[in-house]
Each structure stands twice: as C-alpha cells, then as structure tokens.
Design an enzyme around this catalytic site. Sequence first.
Site, PDB file in Angstrom:
ATOM      1  N   GLU A 151      -5.293   1.132   2.750  1.00  0.00           N
ATOM      2  CA  GLU A 151      -4.968   0.248   3.752  1.00  0.00           C
ATOM      3  C   GLU A 151      -4.993   0.729   5.266  1.00  0.00           C
ATOM      4  OE1 GLU A 151      -2.863  -2.539   6.576  1.00  0.00           O
ATOM      5  OE2 GLU A 151      -2.427  -0.359   6.195  1.00  0.00           O
ATOM      6  N   GLU A 152      -4.534   1.942   5.314  1.00  0.00           N
ATOM      7  CA  GLU A 152      -4.479   2.493   6.845  1.00  0.00           C
ATOM      8  C   GLU A 152      -5.650   2.823   7.216  1.00  0.00           C
ATOM      9  OE1 GLU A 152      -1.975   2.023   8.340  1.00  0.00           O
ATOM     10  OE2 GLU A 152      -0.074   2.259   7.230  1.00  0.00           O
ATOM     11  N   HIS A 210       4.033   3.918  12.067  1.00  0.00           N
ATOM     12  CA  HIS A 210       3.005   4.889  12.927  1.00  0.00           C
ATOM     13  C   HIS A 210       3.884   5.720  13.804  1.00  0.00           C
ATOM     14  CE1 HIS A 210      -0.745   2.169  11.536  1.00  0.00           C
ATOM     15  NE2 HIS A 210       0.081   2.298  10.529  1.00  0.00           N
ATOM     16  N   ASP A 248      -0.704   4.267   0.650  1.00  0.00           N
ATOM     17  CA  ASP A 248      -1.140   5.263   1.773  1.00  0.00           C
ATOM     18  C   ASP A 248      -0.387   5.447   3.008  1.00  0.00           C
ATOM     19  OD1 ASP A 248      -2.581   2.648   2.153  1.00  0.00           O
ATOM     20  OD2 ASP A 248      -3.894   3.935   3.450  1.00  0.00           O
ATOM     21  N   ASP A 284       6.230   1.330   6.382  1.00  0.00           N
ATOM     22  CA  ASP A 284       5.013   0.980   6.249  1.00  0.00           C
ATOM     23  C   ASP A 284       4.110   2.090   5.365  1.00  0.00           C
ATOM     24  OD1 ASP A 284       2.242   0.219   6.899  1.00  0.00           O
ATOM     25  OD2 ASP A 284       2.012   1.210   8.592  1.00  0.00           O
ATOM     26  N   ASP A 305       4.272  -6.147   4.433  1.00  0.00           N
ATOM     27  CA  ASP A 305       3.537  -5.080   5.513  1.00  0.00           C
ATOM     28  C   ASP A 305       3.554  -5.702   6.852  1.00  0.00           C
ATOM     29  OD1 ASP A 305       2.490  -2.622   6.291  1.00  0.00           O
ATOM     30  OD2 ASP A 305       0.367  -2.975   5.706  1.00  0.00           O
ATOM     31  N   HIS A 359       0.849  -1.206   0.069  1.00  0.00           N
ATOM     32  CA  HIS A 359      -0.056  -0.152   0.122  1.00  0.00           C
ATOM     33  C   HIS A 359       0.791   1.088  -0.002  1.00  0.00           C
ATOM     34  CE1 HIS A 359       0.457   1.129   4.467  1.00  0.00           C
ATOM     35  NE2 HIS A 359       0.553  -0.130   4.450  1.00  0.00           N
TER      36      HIS A 359
END
Length: 465
Positions: free
Chosen positions: A149-150, A438, A86, A115, A174, A84
């Site tokens: 995805e997030e 994150h 995003d 990520d 991921d 992903h």
Amino acid sequence: MDKINEKIDLLKDDMVSSIQDILRIKSISGEKEGNAPFGKGTADALEYALKLAERLGFKTVNLDNYVGYAEYGEGEEYVAVLGHLDVVPEGDGWNYPPYGAEIHDGNLYARGAMDDKGPTIACLYSLKAIVDAGLTMSKKVRVIFGLDEETGSGKDTEHYLKYEKPPVLGFTPDAEYPIINGEKGITIFNLVKDFKNDYEGETKIQYVKGGDRSNIVPPYAEAGIKADLKGEIIDKCESFCERTGYDLKAEEKDDMVIIKSKGIAAHGSTPHLGKNAIMQLLSFLDELNLGKSDLTDYIAFLNKYIGMETDGESFGIGMEDKVSGKLSFNVGVIDFSRDLGKVILNVRYPVTCKYEDMMTGINDRIANTGIRIENMTHQKSLYYPEDHKLVKILQKVYEDQTGNEPKLLSIGGGTYAKEMPNVVGFGPIFPGEPDVDHQANEFIKVEHIVLNAKIYAHAIYELAR
C-alpha cells in the site's frame, strides 16, 4: 454492555500482544526477494498474520505473497476489511526503538502502530469477538492483508482482483473517523531534465540528494559543492539560516562543502504540516549565483514555481473544491547529478476536479523548459454520496459506539478504497488526535486499540448481518 464489546474486553491482552509481535517485523515494501514480490519483511508479516488468523479459528489464503486474507462464514457475497502490513521507512528522531513495539504511558510506539498493522490486527480480533459472541451473519467476512500500500503502486490489490471478486461492502481501517467518503485523486511522477551545458567557474554543484518516498515530506536533503572558497559558502549558509530560520548546516569534506538541510516529515497528503528539506536546500543553492547552466536553471525553476508552497498555486494548478479543499503538492525526492536532474512529485487533486485539467496546467508550466514527465502513476479521485448504504451504516455504528456526530470527511490521503470497489476509509484516528502516520514516534493509544476493535466489530456485523 453488549456481547461484542464484552468479548473484545476479554480478548484485549491477546490482541495487544499480537499487535506488538507483528510490529516487531520490519516490513518495508521494497524490491523482490525470492518468492516475496515486495521483500522478505512483508512476506514475514503476512506469514505471521495468517498463522494468527488460523490460531483464532479462521480459514486463510495466501495469494503468492502479494496479499492474503482470513475468512469466516458461508455464501457467495462477502464483506471486506482491507488493511495493509507494509510500512514506510522508519527515519530518524525516535525516542523508542521503531520496531520495539514498547508501551509507555499507555501508548504503543512503533512504525506501523497506527498505519496500518495495529488497526488491521485489531480487525481480526473484531471478527473473533463476533464469532465468540455467537452472532450469525448472512455474508462471509474477509480480513484482507495487503503488502504494497505504501508505495502507491496497487500491485497487491491488482493481484487480489485477478483471482477474487470484489466485496459487496467494506472498509479500510487506514484513515480517520468518522467516515471518509471522498479521497483526492493522486498522481506520482518524475520531473526530469538533462544537464547538457555546464557553467563556468570553480564552484560547481556535484550532487543534490534527499527524500525516501514521494508520499513523505522529506525531513533531510544534502548537496555537495566543489569550491575553492569553501569558507565563503559556509558563511553564506550561516547568514541564510539566520535570515530564513531554515535548519541548514555547511561543513567541509575533502574538496567539497556539504550542505545538510533538516526539515520536518509529514504525510504527503498533508504537506503543509511538514517542512520540506529539499526546497529549503534549493532556496539556498539558488542564492549562490553560480552562473547560468541547465542545472542552475532547473533549480531556479523549482524555486520560482514551487518554493515552500504546498498547494500548487505558483505551478499553475491551484485547484480547490468545497468537498475536499485545496490541491496538495509535495516534492518528495530529489536526485541531481552533473548530467541529470530528477524530482519526484506527489500531487493530489480535489475530489470533484478533473485529472485532465490538472495535467493541462502541469504541461503548460513545463513547456519549453527542457523538463519532461516520466513514470506517471494516477489514482482517480473517489466520492461516495452521503445517502450511500455503506456510508449510512458506518455513520450509525460510529454514533452508537462513540456518542459523537458521524460527520463525513474528504481527505488527501489515498487508501485502499481507491483500489477496491465498495470500500471506504473508516478510522482508526479519532477526531482531535494527532496524525502520526509516517512520522517519528508513531504510536497508538492502547485504549484506542480496544475502542477501534469494538467499532470495527459492530461495523463488520452490521455490514454482514
């Protein structure tokens, strides 16, 4: 050295440069903008990835800016790498620009470095290395670029499967190594309460706000309190912090006292690794003895049945299994006004436990409280047994390329493996390395970009040969 790894080494500089380029695009998945269903930043990142894929010699497809893919090979069946582009919001506390993609001491820093933009683009170069090495495969290969995805909504993969059949085998870069064969079930929902009756007295909570996403342990929250005796609240806050060690500050602003709570961000799948700024703040507000009202009742409820716990035990859903461990429980967002209180929870239950059993516990806990559930989303748990073909192939590749034991893992994090059949999580985080997803100062080691590309290239080849 084998042919594939030789080609990866030759591609290293171009690969790292391309990863830096895409990391400089701020691609937070958000509201629709024009022909970009998840916002302009995600569409820009997809455009970059597809142009890069074309430059590397692959066929590309853009499915309405929901998702796109690069493809190589012939045949009906295909193997997929599903990443992903995003990212979550960057937040505060960075030592380097979050979209600068700067390299310091061998580490590449940026939101999305680990990520998941870095590993996803590395997979594109993995496929290029296979082609450059002149190796043939019996199946097509697709590197799929998701854009949503997030948020956990799955709209990108849903759109993909509307037009394309699923892969026969695949992985998502991921997660972590060695192989993720189990993923906890994920629920995201709002707990909402109407505040109908107010409390007496001059001191009143005007608002409580905190958190950006349910899948992040909130690093910041604040409350506004209207009060005559502002100094008294400020003094109470200071003594509360001395007693608890929590990081709260109280300051006067116009006719209010603003209470600011600082925590430590972490991924919502591992809330025990963070410090929840929302729950710290509620713990203090509960001690102000503001009288009885719907608002103060709700704060008392959240403190009594959640507090700083991250396993749902006091909430009545303390589930656990041998494969994946304890349930995880994160209060990700809070939004209280004078009329309405809402918290957004991210709860992940063990792989062999049942969603229905968890919901029974939740419904029992909120019965007769005036609290209701809204906007429930649910991803079922995922589990591939250890003798599954996909698991066995990836185990062999990992052991061959690293020399390390290919242990099987179950995680609380949700990957695309839940959204796409015949897919498991495979890397990019190596055992013993920090999980910086994150968090501020997210990074990936440049040497690990290269090692990941080698592992992924062999995985693609073995799955597709």
